[in-house]
Design a protein around this motif. Structure first.
Motif, mmCIF file in Angstrom:
data_model
loop_
_atom_site.group_PDB
_atom_site.id
_atom_site.type_symbol
_atom_site.label_atom_id
_atom_site.label_comp_id
_atom_site.label_asym_id
_atom_site.label_seq_id
_atom_site.Cartn_x
_atom_site.Cartn_y
_atom_site.Cartn_z
ATOM 1 N N TRP A 118 0.835 -1.210 0.000
ATOM 2 C CA TRP A 118 0.000 0.000 0.000
ATOM 3 C C TRP A 118 0.866 1.256 0.000
ATOM 4 C CZ3 TRP A 118 -4.682 -0.508 -1.505
ATOM 5 C CH2 TRP A 118 -5.480 -1.595 -1.130
ATOM 6 N N ASN A 119 1.998 1.188 0.649
ATOM 7 C CA ASN A 119 2.862 2.370 0.771
ATOM 8 C C ASN A 119 3.898 2.480 -0.340
ATOM 9 O OD1 ASN A 119 1.602 3.164 3.169
ATOM 10 N ND2 ASN A 119 2.940 1.863 4.411
ATOM 11 N N ASP A 120 3.874 1.531 -1.271
ATOM 12 C CA ASP A 120 4.823 1.557 -2.379
ATOM 13 C C ASP A 120 4.398 2.623 -3.384
ATOM 14 O OD1 ASP A 120 6.455 1.168 -4.542
ATOM 15 O OD2 ASP A 120 5.948 -0.954 -4.837
ATOM 16 N N PRO A 121 5.133 3.728 -3.513
ATOM 17 C CA PRO A 121 4.707 4.808 -4.418
ATOM 18 C C PRO A 121 4.719 4.396 -5.883
ATOM 19 C CG PRO A 121 6.930 5.224 -3.617
ATOM 20 C CD PRO A 121 6.420 4.054 -2.840
ATOM 21 N N GLY A 122 5.429 3.336 -6.210
ATOM 22 C CA GLY A 122 5.492 2.906 -7.601
ATOM 23 C C GLY A 122 4.482 1.843 -7.962
ATOM 24 N N ARG A 123 3.629 1.451 -7.009
ATOM 25 C CA ARG A 123 2.657 0.390 -7.304
ATOM 26 C C ARG A 123 1.485 0.952 -8.111
ATOM 27 N NH1 ARG A 123 0.575 -4.410 -6.690
ATOM 28 N NH2 ARG A 123 2.522 -5.202 -5.820
ATOM 29 N N HIS A 124 1.184 0.279 -9.219
ATOM 30 C CA HIS A 124 0.060 0.672 -10.053
ATOM 31 C C HIS A 124 -0.796 -0.527 -10.442
ATOM 32 C CE1 HIS A 124 2.760 4.182 -10.598
ATOM 33 N NE2 HIS A 124 1.610 4.832 -10.601
ATOM 34 N N ARG A 125 -0.745 -1.577 -9.601
ATOM 35 C CA ARG A 125 -1.550 -2.769 -9.872
ATOM 36 C C ARG A 125 -2.254 -3.192 -8.591
ATOM 37 N NH1 ARG A 125 3.622 -5.176 -12.495
ATOM 38 N NH2 ARG A 125 3.411 -4.583 -14.682
ATOM 39 N N LEU A 126 -3.485 -3.657 -8.741
ATOM 40 C CA LEU A 126 -4.196 -4.256 -7.617
ATOM 41 C C LEU A 126 -5.384 -5.042 -8.140
ATOM 42 C CD1 LEU A 126 -6.532 -1.872 -5.624
ATOM 43 C CD2 LEU A 126 -5.619 -1.255 -7.847
ATOM 44 N N VAL A 127 -5.920 -5.903 -7.272
ATOM 45 C CA VAL A 127 -7.128 -6.665 -7.568
ATOM 46 C C VAL A 127 -8.115 -6.421 -6.436
ATOM 47 C CG1 VAL A 127 -8.141 -8.949 -7.896
ATOM 48 C CG2 VAL A 127 -5.856 -8.447 -8.816
ATOM 49 N N MET A 128 -9.332 -6.019 -6.789
ATOM 50 C CA MET A 128 -10.427 -5.940 -5.814
ATOM 51 C C MET A 128 -11.281 -7.185 -6.015
ATOM 52 S SD MET A 128 -13.345 -2.983 -5.136
ATOM 53 C CE MET A 128 -14.137 -3.130 -6.750
ATOM 54 N N LEU A 129 -11.248 -8.081 -5.028
ATOM 55 C CA LEU A 129 -11.981 -9.341 -5.099
ATOM 56 C C LEU A 129 -13.221 -9.214 -4.228
ATOM 57 C CD1 LEU A 129 -11.946 -12.248 -6.202
ATOM 58 C CD2 LEU A 129 -10.674 -12.912 -4.148
ATOM 59 N N LEU A 130 -14.366 -9.105 -4.855
ATOM 60 C CA LEU A 130 -15.621 -8.905 -4.142
ATOM 61 C C LEU A 130 -16.357 -10.231 -3.976
ATOM 62 C CD1 LEU A 130 -16.977 -5.706 -5.958
ATOM 63 C CD2 LEU A 130 -15.887 -5.817 -3.698
ATOM 64 N N GLY A 131 -16.904 -10.451 -2.786
ATOM 65 C CA GLY A 131 -17.729 -11.621 -2.528
ATOM 66 C C GLY A 131 -19.128 -11.217 -2.136
ATOM 67 N N ASP A 132 -20.094 -12.062 -2.456
ATOM 68 C CA ASP A 132 -21.470 -11.760 -2.068
ATOM 69 C C ASP A 132 -21.964 -12.785 -1.062
ATOM 70 O OD1 ASP A 132 -22.472 -14.064 -3.451
ATOM 71 O OD2 ASP A 132 -22.483 -12.926 -5.326
ATOM 72 N N ALA A 133 -23.145 -12.516 -0.508
ATOM 73 C CA ALA A 133 -23.679 -13.386 0.547
ATOM 74 C C ALA A 133 -23.967 -14.788 0.042
ATOM 75 C CB ALA A 133 -24.948 -12.769 1.133
ATOM 76 N N GLY A 134 -24.146 -14.942 -1.270
ATOM 77 C CA GLY A 134 -24.409 -16.254 -1.831
ATOM 78 C C GLY A 134 -23.167 -17.043 -2.143
ATOM 79 N N GLY A 135 -21.997 -16.477 -1.877
ATOM 80 C CA GLY A 135 -20.755 -17.185 -2.113
ATOM 81 C C GLY A 135 -20.127 -16.918 -3.457
ATOM 82 N N GLY A 136 -20.717 -16.031 -4.267
ATOM 83 C CA GLY A 136 -20.143 -15.699 -5.551
ATOM 84 C C GLY A 136 -18.996 -14.712 -5.412
ATOM 85 N N ARG A 137 -18.078 -14.719 -6.378
ATOM 86 C CA ARG A 137 -16.940 -13.795 -6.342
ATOM 87 C C ARG A 137 -16.711 -13.197 -7.728
ATOM 88 N NH1 ARG A 137 -11.806 -16.353 -3.260
ATOM 89 N NH2 ARG A 137 -11.901 -17.859 -4.985
ATOM 90 N N ILE A 138 -16.331 -11.929 -7.733
ATOM 91 C CA ILE A 138 -15.911 -11.260 -8.959
ATOM 92 C C ILE A 138 -14.615 -10.519 -8.667
ATOM 93 C CG2 ILE A 138 -17.331 -9.195 -8.506
ATOM 94 C CD1 ILE A 138 -17.617 -8.948 -11.595
ATOM 95 N N ALA A 139 -13.693 -10.574 -9.605
ATOM 96 C CA ALA A 139 -12.396 -9.912 -9.452
ATOM 97 C C ALA A 139 -12.324 -8.734 -10.416
ATOM 98 C CB ALA A 139 -11.268 -10.886 -9.733
ATOM 99 N N VAL A 140 -12.020 -7.570 -9.882
ATOM 100 C CA VAL A 140 -11.754 -6.384 -10.690
ATOM 101 C C VAL A 140 -10.236 -6.235 -10.733
ATOM 102 C CG1 VAL A 140 -12.192 -3.925 -11.006
ATOM 103 C CG2 VAL A 140 -13.905 -5.358 -9.867
#
Length: 666
Positions: A586-608
């Motif tokens: 998080w503190n790396d000033p040169g980082r420009h990549r990440l994944v937001m992995l969202l889960g729902d109450a039904g157990g499904g997942r989507i990755a941004v």
């Protein structure tokens, strides 16, 4: 209070106006054929500033205006001049548009009667109010901001006589376009009658946006030649298609402007009451337009509420966006979230379920109030706009800010333990550069506005791939297309309400003009025949995904905790290797990549999956037995085993393998 304006009865019309300091008020009646004044009658004081008169024999359609007399001392805020014909502040219809003329601003005894220059108020019986169904729009949906005139002026399928009007929005081709984008509600830039700023006519320019009203209820005849009925019918047609309507209203100032401005309505009736003043009598200018409406005055408060009720009861609109909304919450010049007007709007029975959207800043003291409006109000989130642009521009240290914005901006809207976000996320709006221009122009290009490029913001957080505005280089065009896709995917992959400005889905450009309010021409008119249809198809696919995956539009703040039923956390933030982002990441000033992995109450997942780096990268997602990751947007060709080619956004959805098929809701 007795109803203000014109009340039509079978026997005649009752006229009523309010002024705390006028000594005399008249109503002037005009011939409907030649606009000639045929009668002038004095209203009678009825106490507490009310002046009223019943005129027998008049019927609906009668043309009129008010005149007022009293002390004339502009340096003290007194502007009474019976030679100035005044539009009724409660006008619901005028017979023609406003046109600026220097005589409208002439001092008392220095100019002739302004009646020939002024539109006349049309006495109009309103349709019977009927119960209005609940709004179609819900927080988390897609708001589509549009300018009625520029949106339809060049549309090839709309009949010539409808182009540039409200009726055009009900055309099947327009509705089909809105439905392809998954629009929850259109947000109409001002459709009430406005006047050009005095410096525009000599430049051959006119106000194309409409943020310069004279009164608050009367529609602009150029946009609504069919009057209130045209708005009502358009709203109803959009509603039948599942699309709500939000009106952008301007209560913070009027076109009467500063001390050099015209006398058109409120100034001539009671300037001291309707506008805020400094102790020395000068007008307060918290709006940058020359005047500021005194929204803490009880009569103004009633007028604002009456206006909102009018558009709900008689047009059926879903809600309202408030321009420079801190003005509505200023009490004695200081913003107060518990201001009487804000509380009255939020608590009014007619408005109880309407959509309320605040532009949470003005230019007055402590004018930046993002996150401080009452819980009923959604708010335009310029922090989202700026942080998203910074990330894709490549600014150092931007990944943490982007994650906060993707998740609903809890740092702004999570105050007092509120569980859900009130954000309206946007990349571009009417005010500023278009989406396509953000990636093509590093600097504004506003010379066409006639102010030597001095107007408009200087810090646009924009960039250019190649020479500014260059269009004939294939590599540059590809880079700009990809950057637009990245910005749009970021927006559609963000939690909370999102807003898209009309034309940004197909690459509209204003040639770098970031303040095109005065360009009622090809600079702002949408080019439907030359639109980027590949980009438009991509946005349609993003909209389809967002509707299919509720986790993307949910407004509740993310916790990182598991829902009891599924054991899947509502969010996990990952590196490109599939590992949780550590503090060092998080503190790396040169980082420009990440994944937001969202889960729902039904157990499904989507990755941004977000790659803001120009370099290719292989992304790894955590696997679960019995599931596999698949592209979630039809236009994507994603293989997690292959490098993601350069920067951009991908969506991957986890689906069951074998007999189970796709998980419902995924």
């Amino acid at each position: 209070m007795t109803r203000l304006g014109a009340t039509i009865t079978p026997e005649g019309i009752r006229f009523a106006a309010w002024s705390s300091s006028a000594r005399r008020i008249w109503v002037s009646i005009f011939d409907e054929q030649d606009n000639r004044e045929i009668d002038r009658a004095e209203l009678q004081p009825e106490g507490e500033g009310m002046h009223a008169l019943f005129v027998s024999g008049l019927a609906a359609g009668s043309l009129y205006g008010f005149r007022a007399d009293g002390d004339y001392a502009p340096e003290l805020g007194l502007w009474f001049d019976p030679d100035k014909l005044l539009t009724d502040p409660y006008a619901v219809e005028i017979d023609r548009p406003y046109a600026y003329h220097w005589r409208l601003a002439a001092r008392r005894n220095e100019g002739a009667d302004t009646a020939p220059l002024m539109p006349k108020t049309v006495a109009r019986a309103l349709p019977r109010a009927v119960p209005v169904p609940p709004p179609l729009f819900r927080p988390g949906g897609l708001i589509y901001e549009l300018n009625v005139r520029s949106f339809t002026k060049l549309h090839p399928d709309v009949p010539d006589e409808q182009r540039g009007t409200l009726a055009a929005l009900a055309h099947p081709a327009i509705i089909a376009h809105l439905k392809r984008l998954g629009v929850s509600a259109v947000e109409l830039m001002p459709v009430t009658a406005s006047i050009d700023e005095r410096h525009l006519p000599p430049l051959g320019l006119s106000n194309a946006w409409g943020y310069n009203p004279v009164t608050f209820m009367a529609l602009d005849p150029r946009l609504a030649p069919g009057g209130l009925a045209e708005l009502r019918e358009t709203v109803a047609t959009l509603r039948q298609a599942g699309i709500g309507t939000i009106l952008d209203l301007v209560f913070n100032h009027t076109g009467e402007s500063d001390r050099l401005g015209p006398t058109l309505s409120l100034r001539g009736l009671d300037n001291q009451a309707y506008y805020r003043h400094q102790p020395d009598g000068r007008l307060v200018n918290d709006t940058g337009t020359g005047n500021t409406v005194a929204c803490d005055h009880p009569v103004v408060r009633d007028m604002v509420l009456d206006t909102l009720r009018h558009f709900v009861r008689h047009a059926g609109v879903d809600g309202f966006r408030f321009d420079l909304a801190p003005v509505l919450g200023r009490v004695d010049g200081v913003f107060d979230p518990a201001a009487p007007l804000l509380e009255a709007i939020a608590g009014d029975p007619v408005l109880a379920d309407r959509v309320l959207v605040a532009e949470p800043w003005d230019i007055g003291p402590d004018g930046y109030q993002l996150g401080n409006f009452p819980a009923r109000f959604l708010e335009w989130n310029d922090r989202y706009r700026d942080d998203a642009r910074r990330f894709w521009r490549g600014d150092v240290g931007a990944v943490g800010a982007l994650a906060t914005r993707l998740a609903g901006s809890s740092d702004v809207f999570g105050k007092a333990g509120r569980p859900a976000s009130r954000t309206v996320n946007f990349i571009a709006a009417h005010d500023g550069m278009t989406l396509a221009d953000i990636v093509a122009y590093e600097r504004k290009h506003n010379a066409a506005n006639g102010e030597q490029n001095r107007d408009g913001h200087n810090d646009n957080l924009s960039w250019n791939n190649g020479a500014e505005g260059e269009t004939d280089n294939a590599a540059i065009g590809k880079a700009r297309f990809e950057d637009q896709c990245a910005l749009l995917a970021t927006l559609f992959g963000s939690r909370g309400t999102i807003m898209l400005t009309a034309g940004d889905e197909f690459g509209r450009t204003q040639k770098g003009n970031n303040n095109a309010y005065a360009q009622d021409n090809a600079i702002t008119w949408l080019d439907w025949t030359g639109r980027d249809q590949a980009l438009e198809r991509y946005v349609s696919a993003l909209a389809t995904l967002r509707r299919a995956v509720p986790a993307l539009s949910d407004t509740h703040f993310l916790t990182g905790q598991s829902a009891e039923a599924s054991g899947i956390p509502d969010v996990a933030w990952l590196t490109e290797t599939g590992m949780p982002l550590a503090e060092a990441d998080w503190n790396d000033p040169g980082r420009h990549r990440l994944v937001m992995l969202l889960g729902d109450a039904g157990g499904g997942r989507i990755a941004v999956i977000i790659n803001g780096d120009r370099r290719q990268c292989v992304f790894t997602l955590p696997a679960r037995e019995g599931f596999q990751w698949q592209p979630a947007v039809e236009t994507q060709a994603v293989d997690l085993a292959r490098p993601m080619p350069g920067r951009g956004v991908n969506f991957m959805i986890e689906r069951r393998t074998g007999k189970g098929g796709a998980r419902k809701g995924s």
